[in-house]
Design a protein around this motif. Structure first.
Motif, mmCIF file in Angstrom:
data_model
loop_
_atom_site.group_PDB
_atom_site.id
_atom_site.type_symbol
_atom_site.label_atom_id
_atom_site.label_comp_id
_atom_site.label_asym_id
_atom_site.label_seq_id
_atom_site.Cartn_x
_atom_site.Cartn_y
_atom_site.Cartn_z
ATOM 1 N N GLY A 106 0.664 -1.067 -0.270
ATOM 2 C CA GLY A 106 0.046 0.065 -0.010
ATOM 3 C C GLY A 106 0.887 1.357 0.027
ATOM 4 N N VAL A 107 0.140 2.351 0.028
ATOM 5 C CA VAL A 107 0.857 3.629 0.086
ATOM 6 C C VAL A 107 0.869 4.398 1.639
ATOM 7 C CG1 VAL A 107 1.120 5.885 -0.809
ATOM 8 C CG2 VAL A 107 0.680 3.870 -2.169
ATOM 9 N N ASP A 108 1.713 4.992 2.056
ATOM 10 C CA ASP A 108 1.603 5.538 3.449
ATOM 11 C C ASP A 108 0.721 6.903 3.160
ATOM 12 O OD1 ASP A 108 1.713 6.793 5.827
ATOM 13 O OD2 ASP A 108 3.939 6.623 5.913
ATOM 14 N N LEU A 109 -0.627 6.996 3.715
ATOM 15 C CA LEU A 109 -1.456 8.173 3.346
ATOM 16 C C LEU A 109 -1.042 8.983 4.356
ATOM 17 C CD1 LEU A 109 -5.035 6.416 3.002
ATOM 18 C CD2 LEU A 109 -3.125 7.221 1.183
ATOM 19 N N GLU A 110 -0.187 8.906 5.427
ATOM 20 C CA GLU A 110 0.384 9.984 6.241
ATOM 21 C C GLU A 110 1.252 10.926 5.502
ATOM 22 O OE1 GLU A 110 -0.913 11.169 9.061
ATOM 23 O OE2 GLU A 110 -2.325 9.477 8.792
ATOM 24 N N ARG A 111 2.179 10.317 4.585
ATOM 25 C CA ARG A 111 3.148 10.855 3.757
ATOM 26 C C ARG A 111 2.553 11.494 2.349
ATOM 27 N NH1 ARG A 111 8.159 7.497 2.917
ATOM 28 N NH2 ARG A 111 8.879 9.685 2.023
ATOM 29 N N GLU A 193 9.252 3.346 -18.185
ATOM 30 C CA GLU A 193 10.471 2.690 -18.059
ATOM 31 C C GLU A 193 11.459 3.458 -17.408
ATOM 32 O OE1 GLU A 193 11.446 1.386 -22.056
ATOM 33 O OE2 GLU A 193 10.338 -0.635 -21.697
ATOM 34 N N GLY A 194 12.424 3.009 -16.573
ATOM 35 C CA GLY A 194 13.545 3.939 -16.123
ATOM 36 C C GLY A 194 13.555 3.822 -14.564
ATOM 37 N N GLN A 195 14.421 4.424 -14.026
ATOM 38 C CA GLN A 195 14.855 4.726 -12.663
ATOM 39 C C GLN A 195 14.002 5.786 -12.019
ATOM 40 O OE1 GLN A 195 18.608 3.034 -11.052
ATOM 41 N NE2 GLN A 195 19.293 2.970 -12.974
ATOM 42 N N ARG A 196 13.514 5.618 -10.764
ATOM 43 C CA ARG A 196 13.055 7.085 -10.215
ATOM 44 C C ARG A 196 13.804 7.079 -8.968
ATOM 45 N NH1 ARG A 196 10.829 6.702 -14.427
ATOM 46 N NH2 ARG A 196 8.557 7.331 -14.932
ATOM 47 N N GLN A 197 14.448 8.157 -8.682
ATOM 48 C CA GLN A 197 15.167 8.736 -7.544
ATOM 49 C C GLN A 197 14.488 8.713 -6.390
ATOM 50 O OE1 GLN A 197 18.387 8.468 -7.243
ATOM 51 N NE2 GLN A 197 18.515 7.530 -9.612
ATOM 52 N N ARG A 198 13.206 9.473 -6.394
ATOM 53 C CA ARG A 198 12.244 9.738 -5.269
ATOM 54 C C ARG A 198 10.917 9.034 -5.756
ATOM 55 N NH1 ARG A 198 14.868 12.007 -1.174
ATOM 56 N NH2 ARG A 198 12.587 12.704 -0.214
ATOM 57 N N MET A 199 10.372 8.057 -5.337
ATOM 58 C CA MET A 199 9.207 7.527 -5.728
ATOM 59 C C MET A 199 7.979 8.524 -5.365
ATOM 60 S SD MET A 199 9.517 4.859 -7.582
ATOM 61 C CE MET A 199 7.578 4.429 -7.530
ATOM 62 N N GLU A 200 8.251 9.131 -3.964
ATOM 63 C CA GLU A 200 7.063 9.968 -3.702
ATOM 64 C C GLU A 200 6.669 10.991 -4.695
ATOM 65 O OE1 GLU A 200 10.670 11.144 -1.091
ATOM 66 O OE2 GLU A 200 10.077 9.451 -2.109
ATOM 67 N N ASN A 201 7.755 11.482 -5.417
ATOM 68 C CA ASN A 201 7.600 12.398 -6.461
ATOM 69 C C ASN A 201 6.570 12.036 -7.509
ATOM 70 O OD1 ASN A 201 8.867 14.246 -5.047
ATOM 71 N ND2 ASN A 201 10.906 13.879 -6.472
ATOM 72 N N LEU A 202 6.617 10.885 -7.868
ATOM 73 C CA LEU A 202 5.914 10.072 -8.691
ATOM 74 C C LEU A 202 4.476 9.697 -8.270
ATOM 75 C CD1 LEU A 202 5.649 8.736 -11.712
ATOM 76 C CD2 LEU A 202 6.598 6.655 -10.307
ATOM 77 N N TYR A 203 4.427 9.424 -7.117
ATOM 78 C CA TYR A 203 3.146 9.039 -6.361
ATOM 79 C C TYR A 203 2.238 10.434 -6.502
ATOM 80 C CZ TYR A 203 4.799 4.727 -4.505
ATOM 81 O OH TYR A 203 5.572 3.491 -4.275
#
Length: 207
Positions: A106-111, A193-203
């Motif tokens: 899941g995704v941390d909904l607090e963050r 495709e590709g790497q993501r350094q910070r997934m929260e930015n994508l979320y």
């Protein structure tokens, strides 16, 4: 993709698997500083089978590849799985069933709270993000990719984005799914495709 990296927020050390022999000396020392071990890995992580012996251990099976090591599953105190098929597989052995539980990722909904924005126009298309993408084709169905493709077929007005990443030893699932998407003419499905350094930015793009 990392040889050696240290971080402070949160505190972590990332080490390439080629350094496993060195870690066999380090991990037992680090274990003395914690109260509980949490191993987030495949079914039978070789490194931790050999090193974690003193403290209670929770194993989260994040990848279903590899063979089961009965001695290691007997040793850990709790097992968390992410798919019903893996839970069924472990439940065939009574002593493993008693300490296994199913927890969907899941995704941390607090963050990651939805961003307060103006009301979208009627032309705005909803977007769904699926991450992370499985590596072998055998995990496509248990991880829900088949269900997502069916949802995409039934909901052509919704955009479905499946996040893939490069693997050191190759990836066979993405090419298989890409062929399914083309065969079914699912214009609302994209493989990112590709790497993501910070997934929260994508979320946050999908909040």
């Amino acid at each position: 993709h990392v040889l050696l990296r240290f971080g402070s927020a949160p505190i972590h050390v990332a080490v390439h698997r080629s350094l496993d022999p060195l870690l066999r000396l380090v991990v037992p020392t680090v274990e003395r500083l914690v109260r509980v071990n949490h191993v987030y890995s495949e079914i039978g992580p070789w490194l931790y089978q050999k090193t974690l012996r003193r403290k209670p251990t929770v194993l989260t099976i994040a990848s279903e590849k590899g063979d089961i090591n009965p001695a290691y599953l007997d040793h850990v105190d709790a097992i968390t799985v992410q798919t019903e098929s893996m839970l069924d597989r472990l439940s065939r052995v009574e002593r493993w069933r008693k300490k296994s539980s199913l927890v969907y990722p899941g995704v941390d909904l607090e963050r990651f709270r939805p961003v307060q924005t103006t009301t979208p126009s009627s032309s705005a298309s909803p977007k769904v993000l699926f991450a992370p993408f499985p590596r072998p084709p055998e995990e496509i169905d248990p991880r829900g990719v088949t269900l997502l493709l069916e949802l995409a077929r039934c909901n052509p007005d919704v955009q479905f984005d499946l996040l893939t990443r490069p693997w050191a030893r190759g990836d066979t699932a993405s090419s298989f799914v890409r062929s399914l998407v083309e065969h079914r003419r699912l214009g609302n499905v994209r493989l990112l495709e590709g790497q993501r350094q910070r997934m929260e930015n994508l979320y946050r793009e999908y909040a």
